[in-house]
Scaffold this active site. Structure first.
Site, short mmCIF file in Angstrom:
data_model
loop_
_atom_site.label_atom_id
_atom_site.label_comp_id
_atom_site.label_asym_id
_atom_site.label_seq_id
_atom_site.Cartn_x
_atom_site.Cartn_y
_atom_site.Cartn_z
N CYS A 61 36.81 37.10 31.97
CA CYS A 61 35.87 36.38 32.83
C CYS A 61 34.52 36.46 32.13
O CYS A 61 34.46 36.72 30.94
CB CYS A 61 35.85 36.99 34.23
SG CYS A 61 35.45 38.75 34.30
N ALA A 62 33.46 36.26 32.83
CA ALA A 62 32.14 36.24 32.18
C ALA A 62 31.78 37.59 31.55
O ALA A 62 31.34 37.64 30.42
CB ALA A 62 31.08 35.82 33.18
#
Length: 119
Positions: A61-62
């Protein structure tokens, strides 16, 4: 597991990695976001990916702290028939900065209480 399509498939094929299969899921790292809605698709994708080829997968994810950690923990619960606590501890051991948000943890506990039922 990002709020936007960070890496389109062309990013990998242009770099010469045509064997990469990408599954992008629009997920938001906020306590009241229903990340469990992604369990059926994400966990099935992880399972199939680990069964094929070299059996490797990257869940990201980020920041690699909340969303990807939670999805990985949910997969570990099913694959190893372990509790939510044990799954989160295993993820944390592999990635010490992993810390799913409180709303995600509640959903993981509900996933455990329902016997890993995928909606």
């Amino acid at each position: 597991m990002t709020g936007s399509a960070s890496y389109p498939a062309e990013f990998f094929t242009a770099a010469g990695h045509s064997n990469i299969i990408l599954l992008a899921l629009d997920a938001h790292d906020i306590d009241d976001y229903d990340i469990s809605a992604h369990f059926p698709v994400a966990l099935n994708f992880i399972h199939k990916s680990l069964q094929a080829g070299d059996g490797a997968i990257l869940v990201h994810c980020a920041a690699g702290v909340s969303r990807s950690a939670l999805i990985t923990a949910a997969y570990l619960m099913i694959a190893h028939q372990i509790s939510a606590v044990d799954a989160v501890l295993r993820v944390h051991q592999a990635r010490p900065c992993a810390c799913p948000n409180i709303g995600f943890l509640r959903q993981l506990l509900l996933f455990e209480r329902t016997g890993f039922k995928l909606t």
